[in-house]
Design an enzyme around this catalytic site. Structure first.
Site, PDB file in Angstrom:
ATOM      1  N   GLY A  18       5.911  27.025  -8.141  1.00  0.00           N
ATOM      2  CA  GLY A  18       6.590  26.946  -6.848  1.00  0.00           C
ATOM      3  C   GLY A  18       6.225  28.141  -5.974  1.00  0.00           C
ATOM      4  CE  LYS A  43       3.016  20.324 -10.787  1.00  0.00           C
ATOM      5  NZ  LYS A  43       3.502  21.138  -9.675  1.00  0.00           N
ATOM      6  CB  ILE A  96      15.599  34.834  -9.431  1.00  0.00           C
ATOM      7  CG1 ILE A  96      14.838  35.757 -10.396  1.00  0.00           C
ATOM      8  CG2 ILE A  96      15.591  35.395  -8.015  1.00  0.00           C
ATOM      9  CD1 ILE A  96      15.460  37.106 -10.612  1.00  0.00           C
ATOM     10  CB  THR A  97      18.083  29.888  -9.302  1.00  0.00           C
ATOM     11  OG1 THR A  97      16.811  29.751  -9.905  1.00  0.00           O
ATOM     12  CG2 THR A  97      18.397  28.692  -8.418  1.00  0.00           C
ATOM     13  CD  GLU A  98      21.671  32.697  -2.362  1.00  0.00           C
ATOM     14  OE1 GLU A  98      20.537  33.152  -2.142  1.00  0.00           O
ATOM     15  OE2 GLU A  98      22.617  32.783  -1.578  1.00  0.00           O
ATOM     16  CE1 TYR A 159      16.733  44.785  -4.218  1.00  0.00           C
ATOM     17  CE2 TYR A 159      16.529  43.832  -2.027  1.00  0.00           C
ATOM     18  CZ  TYR A 159      16.484  43.691  -3.396  1.00  0.00           C
ATOM     19  OH  TYR A 159      16.188  42.474  -3.951  1.00  0.00           O
ATOM     20  CD  GLU A 209      29.882  41.374  -4.046  1.00  0.00           C
ATOM     21  OE1 GLU A 209      28.930  41.978  -3.535  1.00  0.00           O
ATOM     22  OE2 GLU A 209      29.926  40.146  -4.145  1.00  0.00           O
ATOM     23  CG  HIS A 247      46.009  27.679  -2.427  1.00  0.00           C
ATOM     24  ND1 HIS A 247      45.227  26.881  -1.649  1.00  0.00           N
ATOM     25  CD2 HIS A 247      47.078  26.958  -2.763  1.00  0.00           C
ATOM     26  CE1 HIS A 247      45.813  25.708  -1.526  1.00  0.00           C
ATOM     27  NE2 HIS A 247      46.937  25.725  -2.188  1.00  0.00           N
TER      28      HIS A 247
END
Lengths: 290, 382
Positions: A18, A43, A96-98, A159, A209, A247
């Site tokens: 990809g 592939k 890594i996929t979001e 970063y 966070e 909620h």
């Protein structure tokens, strides 16, 4: 030195044909990462940038002794790709996929308890041991070799903080982006444990966070087990009470936790100074290192 | 994505959860016609995506046509916590003796789904969770097996639900879990689940949040999304552009990549004495057009007096960002609001060469960029 990854790590890239997979496989190799194979169903037999591609991860393990996967597979298929890594007896899988559906990750999470593979991510930038190898999408050029371990829930915030460190000449042992999704593999506690056990890591940065209770749990762990000095940063102090927070989620956790205040005070109670700005985090690390 | 009450009720009813008879209406005559058909008394309920509708005057119980007209006139068109009400659900008023709570959600701490049951339904369940957590029975589910029937029963008995309805409540809970699992739910809740004097249970409200990341495999629900979305104009625009966006009270517009970095930028604006006007995350790998859309978005908020762009490229490239900023700003004869740009990471040097510095203020560090934007924005007008 490093935790989890070094220049001997043998990497198979799932989704190497990809756009993202190919680009970042090349970037990783350019950085020095030992990418030994790709895995993409249908592939098998092809080559991408000199790397042999197999239909399955199992083949990549058999033929190339791959021990670690980095996953660049679209969200709809990524849960399955992680299962494939877990069932191939790899040491480490980095997703890594979001945007992987949360229910898929709940099933992955269950499977994780039954295998010896460590998962990092998903929705994370990966990890890097400066000067040796990087797994994922982190920009290699901002990192430098040194003695600070870094663990973060947010990619771009990683970063930013690394930039503040590197610009003062403070290098890193390994930086780990654990990802910000509700369900992830390696969490703060796991990463802190790795850094605590690493003789070359002399100080640790932990970037969290708002949302969830992982930082509070990490604070308790630091209090009990971590002697290496830790400096923290918590993003989202000024964020409004989340419009997005359904909620029922709030009922599970009670609404007193998960806020910036609760995370900062938990960390402070564990002896961890929390910077108001990324610059202040670097100040604390500088003090630790003397 | 949150379904409207009427949509969630339909989904629940289709799966076999008992729900009151109801009809959707968007004008006064429609409300009256629906009420006549259902039979008085009925509840007239605003269909907007906010909690506490009752307290805010968005739900009214009516006994006859005059009251129905009055309720319809006061609710239709009202502004409920910032949301315009253009539809109401007219619903059979259920005569109940008890109110329960049942819900399914993902417990992120455990990484597992959890089923919850409480006999303290009909009230603000979040308050119950905080003040009397023992009043909510919780049962974690192994997602690879689903909910075993005994788990539903256990949760129901642990919560202290009366024996006379325990079997029916267990059945509702099992159905709710099945729905949550099949439809990629984030939350599925019924509060209250009413118990009638005949020992029947009936879902008087319905909440269903769908995992946005799973909509690709839920085509029927994705179709409901357009109807379900709403909110103010800017938020609708953000939906169209597919940005993570939250509107705030201040006057410094904030655009960045990655939620953690954008939140940090908000925090720094506050730290340096300013007030953030919004949270806008362009996400990873944004191309020029997306960057231009982000600027358009923030410029369309009248409260914004200055904009700070904070991009730390990883997968996102500085040259693409710079092209997008130029594209958005070069269409103006005069830049509407001052824009401060801070570019770092992948291709930032290429970006700096491309960026038209006649149109923006460039700062090298995050701290400097934020301070400059706060200075440009000045005080927030009261």
């Amino acid at each position: 030195m490093s935790v989890l990854v070094d220049d001997d790590t043998r990497v198979v890239v799932q989704g190497i044909t990809g756009g993202e997979g190919k680009f970042h496989a090349e970037q990783m190799m350019e950085y020095g990462t030992n990418v030994v194979a790709g895995a993409v169903p249908g592939k098998g037999g092809q080559e991408v940038s000199g790397v042999p591609v197999y239909d399955t991860v199992h083949e990549a393990v058999e033929e190339e002794n791959a021990d670690t996967s980095v996953i660049f597979v679209p969200p709809a298929f990524a849960g399955d790709a992680i299962f494939e890594s877990l069932d191939s007896d790899l040491d480490l899988a980095v997703a890594i996929t979001e945007g992987i559906p949360t229910q898929d990750m709940a099933r992955v999470n269950k499977r994780l308890t039954e295998t010896d593979t460590r998962l990092i991510g998903p929705n994370c930038p990966g990890l890097i041991t400066p000067g040796e190898a990087k797994l994922g999408i982190l920009p290699g050029n901002i990192f430098s070799e040194g003695n600070v371990g870094l663990v973060s829930r947010s990619g771009t915030l990683t970063y930013q903080v690394v930039d503040n460190l590197t610009s003062r000449g403070i290098g890193q042992t390994t930086a780990i982006g654990i990802g910000g999704d509700p369900i992830i593999g390696t969490d703060f506690v796991d990463a802190l444990e790795l850094f605590e056990d690493d003789p070359d890591t002399d100080a640790i940065v932990m970037c969290g966070e708002i949302g969830g209770e992982d930082e509070e749990e990490a604070a308790a762990f630091i209090d009990d087990y971590v002697d290496t000095p830790v400096a923290g940063f918590i993003a989202g102090r000024t964020a409004p009470p989340g419009k997005r927070m359904g909620h029922a989620g709030a009922i599970v956790s009670g609404s007193g936790t998960g806020t910036a205040e609760s995370k900062i005070s938990a960390l402070n109670d564990a002896g961890v100074p929390v910077g108001d700005t990324p610059e202040e985090v670097a100040d604390h690390i500088e003090e630790f290192l003397g | 994505m949150k379904l409207h009450e009427y949509q969630a009720k339909q989904v629940f009813a289709d799966a076999g959860v008992p729900t009151p008879e109801s009809q959707l209406a968007d004008d006064v005559d429609g409300v009256v016609a629906a009420a006549e058909e259902i039979g008085y008394p009925v509840a007239v309920k605003a269909q907007v995506q906010v909690g506490g509708r009752g307290k805010a005057g968005g739900i009214k119980l009516v006994e006859d046509e005059d009251e129905a007209r009055e309720a319809a006139e006061s609710i239709l068109g009202m502004d409920l916590k910032g949301y315009h009400v253009d539809r109401v659900l007219v619903e059979e008023a259920v005569d109940f003796v008890n109110e329960l709570y049942v819900g399914i959600t993902m417990d992120r701490g455990e990484g597992k789904p959890v089923a919850m049951v409480s006999t303290k339904g009909g009230v603000n369940i979040e308050e119950v969770a905080e003040e009397d957590p023992e009043a909510i029975a919780r049962e974690h589910i192994d997602p690879s097996f689903g909910m075993h029937p005994y788990q539903a029963r256990k949760a129901v008995y642990d919560a202290g639900v009366d024996q006379s309805v325990a079997r029916d409540v267990s059945s509702v809970l099992t159905t709710l879990y099945q729905l949550w699992d099949d439809k990629d739910g984030a939350d599925a809740e019924i509060n209250p689940l009413m118990v009638t004097s005949d020992d029947e249970v009936i879902a008087a409200d319905a909440v269903m949040n769908i995992d946005e990341d799973a909509l690709f495999r839920q085509p029927e629900l994705a179709e409901m999304e357009e109807e379900a979305s709403g909110g103010d104009e800017l938020e609708q625009k953000a939906d169209e552009y597919d940005f993570d966006y939250v509107r705030l009270e201040g006057n410094v517009g904030i655009i960045g990549n990655g939620a953690g970095l954008v939140m940090t930028t908000l925090d720094l604006v506050d730290h340096y004495g300013g007030k953030p006007a919004n949270f806008l995350d362009v996400g990873g790998g944004a191309k020029a057009a997306r960057i231009a859309n982000a600027l358009d978005m923030v410029f369309s908020d009248d409260n914004v007096d200055s904009v700070v762009f904070n991009i730390f490229g990883g997968i996102t490239r500085g040259d693409e960002v710079a092209r997008g900023i130029n594209e958005a700003l070069e269409q103006f004869d005069e830049i509407p609001k001052p824009v401060v740009v801070r570019l770092a990471g992948t291709n930032w040097e290429e970006g700096m060469e491309i960026l038209n510095e006649d149109l923006v203020t460039v700062e090298q560090t995050l701290e400097d960029a934020v301070q400059r934007a706060v200075e440009y924005a000045g005080e927030v007008e009261a």
